[in-house]
Design a protein around this motif. Structure first.
Motif, mmCIF file in Angstrom:
data_model
loop_
_atom_site.group_PDB
_atom_site.id
_atom_site.type_symbol
_atom_site.label_atom_id
_atom_site.label_comp_id
_atom_site.label_asym_id
_atom_site.label_seq_id
_atom_site.Cartn_x
_atom_site.Cartn_y
_atom_site.Cartn_z
ATOM 1 N N GLU A 1 0.824 -1.218 0.000
ATOM 2 C CA GLU A 1 0.000 0.000 0.000
ATOM 3 C C GLU A 1 0.857 1.267 0.000
ATOM 4 O O GLU A 1 0.372 2.337 -0.375
ATOM 5 C CB GLU A 1 -0.951 -0.023 1.187
ATOM 6 C CG GLU A 1 -2.004 -1.119 1.051
ATOM 7 C CD GLU A 1 -3.129 -1.033 2.059
ATOM 8 O OE1 GLU A 1 -2.833 -0.808 3.249
ATOM 9 O OE2 GLU A 1 -4.289 -1.182 1.644
ATOM 10 N N THR B 1 -4.070 -9.183 3.393
ATOM 11 C CA THR B 1 -5.321 -8.425 3.291
ATOM 12 C C THR B 1 -5.009 -6.941 3.412
ATOM 13 O O THR B 1 -4.309 -6.514 4.332
ATOM 14 C CB THR B 1 -6.306 -8.836 4.405
ATOM 15 O OG1 THR B 1 -6.542 -10.250 4.298
ATOM 16 C CG2 THR B 1 -7.628 -8.110 4.252
ATOM 17 N N LEU B 2 -5.531 -6.159 2.489
ATOM 18 C CA LEU B 2 -5.264 -4.724 2.457
ATOM 19 C C LEU B 2 -6.163 -3.980 3.439
ATOM 20 O O LEU B 2 -7.122 -4.547 3.977
ATOM 21 C CB LEU B 2 -5.457 -4.202 1.031
ATOM 22 C CG LEU B 2 -4.636 -4.952 -0.050
ATOM 23 C CD1 LEU B 2 -4.955 -4.426 -1.436
ATOM 24 C CD2 LEU B 2 -3.138 -4.851 0.245
ATOM 25 N N SER B 3 -5.867 -2.703 3.660
ATOM 26 C CA SER B 3 -6.588 -1.938 4.683
ATOM 27 C C SER B 3 -8.058 -1.719 4.342
ATOM 28 O O SER B 3 -8.870 -1.456 5.223
ATOM 29 C CB SER B 3 -5.901 -0.592 4.923
ATOM 30 O OG SER B 3 -5.819 0.142 3.721
ATOM 31 N N ASN B 4 -8.396 -1.864 3.043
ATOM 32 C CA ASN B 4 -9.804 -1.719 2.653
ATOM 33 C C ASN B 4 -10.574 -3.027 2.810
ATOM 34 O O ASN B 4 -11.758 -3.121 2.455
ATOM 35 C CB ASN B 4 -9.918 -1.215 1.205
ATOM 36 C CG ASN B 4 -9.308 -2.175 0.191
ATOM 37 O OD1 ASN B 4 -8.871 -3.263 0.539
ATOM 38 N ND2 ASN B 4 -9.269 -1.760 -1.062
ATOM 39 N N GLY B 5 -9.907 -4.048 3.366
ATOM 40 C CA GLY B 5 -10.565 -5.329 3.604
ATOM 41 C C GLY B 5 -10.466 -6.302 2.452
ATOM 42 O O GLY B 5 -10.828 -7.477 2.592
ATOM 43 N N GLU B 6 -9.970 -5.847 1.308
ATOM 44 C CA GLU B 6 -9.829 -6.728 0.148
ATOM 45 C C GLU B 6 -8.500 -7.477 0.212
ATOM 46 O O GLU B 6 -7.522 -6.989 0.776
ATOM 47 C CB GLU B 6 -9.913 -5.907 -1.147
ATOM 48 C CG GLU B 6 -11.279 -5.261 -1.364
ATOM 49 C CD GLU B 6 -11.322 -4.434 -2.638
ATOM 50 O OE1 GLU B 6 -10.342 -4.464 -3.410
ATOM 51 O OE2 GLU B 6 -12.343 -3.752 -2.858
#
Length: 223
Positions: free
Chosen positions: A122, A141-146
């Motif tokens: 990110e 898992t990225l901070s947007n939940g994806e």
């Protein structure tokens, strides 16, 4: 100077068997050969730290593997891997996961490196992996939940290659199936042929024959 973080497994056997395993030597040595040729630096890390198990160190006819293995600095780093708790991810320009069956038993479900890799990605960093290495991308898992893989085209060690290698009955899980379920797209070529896929800042290689190409793609991306 560019610096690459190389997380490796602490798991020294094939799944729950007593067959010696860990990180497959040519998949780390061929990439490090490319990094060193480009003048890049690297650190080798693991979940627990300490000596990392390697196998495939006796591959006949693999001069690159033999040359890197003979490098005392490389041996020191493999013997004294940095524990994940001491990693400052901001210090690195890329993360590279070499393969070998060992990581199916630890990095494939490890949250600590996954969180560091997510943060790194990110912040504009690159993530590369070869053979079974992409298994370490599964928990990212990225901070947007994806998930990282949810929008990416990747490759990795295939079902056919597991069968050819005689490991299909002993592996903790089938990597191809896991990647096919999680990634936007999973691609493969004939067993043991080279395939390297670059999807924006994610670089993956199918098998040992793809390690050199992954190293080259990573260097090209960072230059």
């Amino acid at each position: 100077m560019k610096k690459i973080l190389i997380p490796v497994t602490n798991h020294a056997t094939l799944g729950e068997t007593d067959q010696a395993n860990g990180t497959f030597s040519p998949e780390i040595t061929h990439v490090i050969h490319e990094l060193m040729a480009a003048g890049f630096d690297y650190d080798i890390a693991s979940i627990q730290g300490g000596k990392a198990p390697l196998y495939g160190t006796d591959m006949e006819g693999d001069e690159v593997n033999a040359k890197v293995l003979a490098n005392q600095d490389f041996q020191n780093r493999v013997t004294n891997t940095i524990p994940v708790t001491q990693i400052q991810i901001e210090d690195y320009d890329a993360v590279f996961y070499p393969g070998g069956f060992g990581l199916l038993s630890d990095l494939a479900t490890d949250a600590s490196f996954a969180q560091l890799s997510a943060k790194h990605y990110e912040n504009g960093g690159y993530i590369a992996a070869v053979c079974h290495g992409p298994a370490a991308m599964l928990p990212i898992t990225l901070s947007n939940g994806e998930t990282l893989l949810g929008s990416k085209s990747v490759t990795g060690f295939t079902r056919e290659e597991e069968i050819d290698f005689g490991t299909i009955a002993d592996i903790p899980f089938l990597l191809e199936e896991s990647l096919a379920r999680k990634a936007a797209r999973f691609s493969k070529v004939q067993p043991w042929q080279e395939l390297v896929i670059v999807d924006e800042r994610v670089i993956t290689g199918q098998n040992p024959a793809s390690a050199h190409g992954v190293g080259k793609a990573l260097v090209d991306a960072l230059l």
